[in-house]
Design a protein around this motif. Sequence first.
Motif, PDB file in Angstrom:
ATOM      1  N   GLN A 157       0.838  -1.194   0.000  1.00  0.00           N
ATOM      2  CA  GLN A 157       0.000   0.000   0.000  1.00  0.00           C
ATOM      3  C   GLN A 157       0.881   1.255   0.000  1.00  0.00           C
ATOM      4  O   GLN A 157       2.012   1.245   0.488  1.00  0.00           O
ATOM      5  CB  GLN A 157      -0.933   0.039   1.213  1.00  0.00           C
ATOM      6  CG  GLN A 157      -2.110  -0.917   1.120  1.00  0.00           C
ATOM      7  CD  GLN A 157      -3.137  -0.661   2.212  1.00  0.00           C
ATOM      8  OE1 GLN A 157      -2.795  -0.379   3.356  1.00  0.00           O
ATOM      9  NE2 GLN A 157      -4.412  -0.766   1.871  1.00  0.00           N
ATOM     10  N   ASP A 178      -3.821   0.546  -3.003  1.00  0.00           N
ATOM     11  CA  ASP A 178      -3.224  -0.782  -3.013  1.00  0.00           C
ATOM     12  C   ASP A 178      -2.215  -0.836  -4.147  1.00  0.00           C
ATOM     13  O   ASP A 178      -2.407  -0.236  -5.209  1.00  0.00           O
ATOM     14  CB  ASP A 178      -4.291  -1.859  -3.232  1.00  0.00           C
ATOM     15  CG  ASP A 178      -5.157  -2.065  -2.004  1.00  0.00           C
ATOM     16  OD1 ASP A 178      -4.683  -1.765  -0.888  1.00  0.00           O
ATOM     17  OD2 ASP A 178      -6.315  -2.513  -2.161  1.00  0.00           O
ATOM     18  N   THR A 216      -8.162   2.997  -2.375  1.00  0.00           N
ATOM     19  CA  THR A 216      -9.004   2.139  -1.534  1.00  0.00           C
ATOM     20  C   THR A 216      -9.716   2.969  -0.478  1.00  0.00           C
ATOM     21  O   THR A 216     -10.762   2.591   0.017  1.00  0.00           O
ATOM     22  CB  THR A 216      -8.166   1.055  -0.837  1.00  0.00           C
ATOM     23  OG1 THR A 216      -7.139   1.685  -0.062  1.00  0.00           O
ATOM     24  CG2 THR A 216      -7.514   0.148  -1.859  1.00  0.00           C
TER      25      THR A 216
END
Length: 332
Positions: free
Chosen positions: A106, A125, A139
Amino acid sequence: MNRRLSRHERSLTQIRYNKDGDLLFSCSKDHVINVWFSHNGERLGTYDGHNGTVWTIDVDSQSRFLVSGSADNEMRLWEVSTGKCLFVWEFPTAVKRVAFNEEDDQIVCITEQRMGYQGAIRVFDVNRDDGRNQDTEPTSIFHPIGSKPTVCAFSYMPGMILTGHESGKVALFDAKTGEEVLNNERAHMDIVTDLQLSEDRSYFITSSKDKTARIHDAKTLTVLKTFSTETPLNSAALARGAPYVLLGGGQEAMSVTTTSLRQGKFETRFWHKIFEEEVGRVKGHFGPLNTIAVHPAGMGYASGGEDGFVRVHHFDESYFKAKPYGDIEILD
């Protein structure tokens, strides 16, 4: 021993070692990202593509991917070994800070508050199987209420992001919900300019324009140690294998006078981490220090200045002994 690296044409904004310590990455207002061999200062290559100041960089733990953020409103993912840009994320405003999480899957980034757009923190991500195939949508995205964030990093606690803010606040956010879980409104009295984690991420150090650097507990945000100076600070780093913190800063370039240049204030300053006492300084830059990074094995450190130079310092054996402080210039 130290080396001066001079392939940037404008002031440095951030420098980063890779996890192995053999590579040093630097970015600048000249739009260029350089990578150097840290042991001899030889330039290995460049990452060309940004069309504005490159404010921030980070490299993953495997030295496979490099991420960068720029005033051209882009965040880019690069292949470290080839210098190729693999993916570009586009935003409405400048990207001021980027950081990988500990698992390298991430990226968190801060985009600037400007032109009617709120400052935002986004989490993406990372597709590590195919660097060219990334999701353009985060995300999670959230807009911290109140003072805008300036620096960030993933905490050791899963799903948590540490932030430093323009007001001097440090905070802890839930990466999924954007909820401000915890804060210390009075961590600093002015803008937080840097945030660097300890090796296990259990505590971190911040620097500020309020002329202090502080060590904080990553779970409670409690201030553990304070290092007070007489000059605004732009960067702070934690030494590895030795009880020191390294601080750098100086007056803003526009307010630097001939007198202040003669007086200095542009050294890297070493403070004892436990006793909160200054133990020495290393000179070298002609102008404010903007960024400091410590070698992950504690073998030395690098600094980047307003003067456009990166300076790489290697500690001699005496640094690691109890009494002498190596190439640090001991204060009277």
